[in-house]
Design an enzyme around this catalytic site. Structure first.
Site, PDB file in Angstrom:
ATOM      1  N   HIS A 252       0.819  -1.208   0.000  1.00  0.00           N
ATOM      2  CA  HIS A 252       0.000   0.000   0.000  1.00  0.00           C
ATOM      3  C   HIS A 252       0.857   1.264   0.000  1.00  0.00           C
ATOM      4  O   HIS A 252       0.639   2.167  -0.812  1.00  0.00           O
ATOM      5  CB  HIS A 252      -0.919   0.004   1.222  1.00  0.00           C
ATOM      6  CG  HIS A 252      -1.842   1.178   1.263  1.00  0.00           C
ATOM      7  ND1 HIS A 252      -3.066   1.184   0.631  1.00  0.00           N
ATOM      8  CD2 HIS A 252      -1.715   2.408   1.847  1.00  0.00           C
ATOM      9  CE1 HIS A 252      -3.649   2.354   0.819  1.00  0.00           C
ATOM     10  NE2 HIS A 252      -2.850   3.120   1.562  1.00  0.00           N
TER      11      HIS A 252
ATOM     12  N   HIS B 240       3.101   6.159  -2.128  1.00  0.00           N
ATOM     13  CA  HIS B 240       3.767   7.333  -1.547  1.00  0.00           C
ATOM     14  C   HIS B 240       5.284   7.288  -1.704  1.00  0.00           C
ATOM     15  O   HIS B 240       5.980   7.944  -0.928  1.00  0.00           O
ATOM     16  CB  HIS B 240       3.415   7.437  -0.060  1.00  0.00           C
ATOM     17  CG  HIS B 240       1.958   7.615   0.209  1.00  0.00           C
ATOM     18  ND1 HIS B 240       1.276   8.775  -0.098  1.00  0.00           N
ATOM     19  CD2 HIS B 240       1.038   6.773   0.740  1.00  0.00           C
ATOM     20  CE1 HIS B 240       0.006   8.651   0.234  1.00  0.00           C
ATOM     21  NE2 HIS B 240      -0.170   7.448   0.753  1.00  0.00           N
TER      22      HIS B 240
ATOM     23  N   LYS C  84      -5.025   9.877  -8.741  1.00  0.00           N
ATOM     24  CA  LYS C  84      -4.591  10.147  -7.377  1.00  0.00           C
ATOM     25  C   LYS C  84      -4.639  11.664  -7.246  1.00  0.00           C
ATOM     26  O   LYS C  84      -3.754  12.374  -7.734  1.00  0.00           O
ATOM     27  CB  LYS C  84      -3.170   9.614  -7.131  1.00  0.00           C
ATOM     28  CG  LYS C  84      -2.618   9.920  -5.732  1.00  0.00           C
ATOM     29  CD  LYS C  84      -3.173   8.992  -4.687  1.00  0.00           C
ATOM     30  CE  LYS C  84      -2.476   9.181  -3.347  1.00  0.00           C
ATOM     31  NZ  LYS C  84      -2.975   8.257  -2.306  1.00  0.00           N
TER      32      LYS C  84
END
Length: 392
Positions: A259, A274, A324
């Protein structure tokens, strides 16, 4: 011999070959002679002094010459002495700190994060990598504010000379992006996880993270964090790599590592994602469309422009056509820095309101380090920084 200590040399070579082949497909040649590139680099900083009584012999590179202490299989030392200040940044050949003061129970999260930053052998902007931030935009603006990719260059030597980068890249294609799809973990992928954890635990940021969690009396599954690095690696493996169901369909379709560092697609939106290395490689593949940066807030009347050397960026992008709208990531930091930062947040603090001020060499960032916990607080659900302010 422990679970993490019995990786055969052949398994490590498989990791290297896998990464070499994957990057070659993107036009990144790890065999390329980078002598001309290195000739333009700033002089390599002097390694910090090792505390009295400690020593770290130089490792040998493939060609028989000495290589940096960050290279394969070289230990670091944790001491109670205070070393000289770490340099603000490091080139792809940088030898990171080999000693640092031990944290104690009174060390604040802000102090610990700043120490991680000072210890990190991160890349030098406009030397080891180059980005083009282009234009800013509001998160609700769906127009593309960036015609060109974010990354214009990353030095190939980074992926060859830095074991944590090499082993990190090997993990990035081990996952299905869509939640609900069961993950099939092979024995080779388990070995790749172990190889990565072995390498990051040789670095100063992760050793500091380990000592910080011990000093803070952190617990995991009801037990105090062990002083044994082998046991700590088992804890990291459980926190970051053990699978759980994110979709709610009982499919083991997610992990903390996937994730945070790789990204997922859930309910038609990009979730997680990220990490700057993943972003760069997916841009090279043509899978990521950078659509502009979200302009940072400013404190009081001061202003801070977003530049091509900023180490924290809030971005908007599309990944394989999926949006995103807002995502913040560090740029140029090492995998071990982010692993250490988010592990400390996970083990020692609450999920939200972990606000710090990071001094990034004169550029100041107020950041909220968020860490959402999963599976009865035993797994990372998500970890990232929220940029609250940027000022000088």
């Amino acid at each position: 011999m422990g679970f993490f200590d019995d990786l055969k040399a052949a398994a490590i070579e498989k990791v290297k070959e896998k990464v070499k082949e994957e990057l070659a497909e993107l036009g990144i040649d790890l065999d390329e002679d980078d002598a001309d590139e290195d000739a333009d680099e700033a002089p390599e900083p002097e390694p910090e002094e090792i505390a009295a009584g400690e020593s770290s012999p130089p490792a040998q590179d493939d060609d028989g010459g000495e290589r940096p202490v960050s290279a394969w299989s070289t230990p670091l030392n944790v001491t109670t002495s205070s070393p000289p200040s770490a340099p603000a940044a490091a080139s792809s050949n940088y030898s990171p700190s080999t000693s640092f003061p031990r944290p104690d129970a009174d060390t604040t999260f802000n102090e610990a994060v700043q120490k991680l930053w000072d210890l990190d052998a991160r890349l030098i902007p406009n030397q080891d990598y180059k980005i083009d931030v282009q234009s800013s935009k509001h998160p609700c603006n769906k127009e593309d504010a960036a015609e060109e990719p974010l990354f214009t260059y990353v030095k190939p030597a980074v992926f060859r000379k830095r074991p944590t980068f090499t082993t990190f890249v090997a993990l990035l294609n081990n996952y299905s992006a869509y939640t609900g799809e069961e993950e099939d973990v092979t024995e080779q992928e388990l070995q790749e996880n172990r190889a990565f954890l072995n390498e990051v635990m040789k670095t100063a940021p992760m050793k500091y993270c380990h000592q910080y969690c011990i000093a803070k009396g952190c617990t995991y599954k009801g037990k105090e964090i062990s002083g044994s690095e082998s046991e700590f690696k088992r804890t990291l493996d459980s926190i970051w790599f053990e699978l759980y169901s994110r979709s709610g369909r009982r499919n083991m379709d997610s992990s903390g590592f996937e994730h945070v560092f790789v990204g997922e697609v859930k309910n038609g939106q990009v979730s997680g994602f990220h990490n700057w290395i993943m972003f760069y490689l997916e841009e090279k593949r043509g899978n990521v469309d950078f659509r502009g940066y979200i302009k940072p807030k400013c404190r009081d009347s001061s202003t801070a422009e977003t530049n091509d050397d900023d180490p924290v960026l809030t971005l908007q992008f599309r990944w394989n056509g999926v949006e995103k709208f807002v995502g913040t990531c560090f740029i140029g930091v090492t995998p071990e820095f982010e692993m250490a930062l988010y592990t400390m947040a996970f083990l020692a603090y609450e999920e939200d309101e972990n606000v710090i001020t990071l001094d990034a060499g004169g550029e100041m960032f107020d950041l909220n380090v968020k860490c959402h916990k999963y599976d009865r607080n035993t797994k990372v659900g998500s970890c990232y920084v929220e940029a609250l302010a940027h000022y000088e």
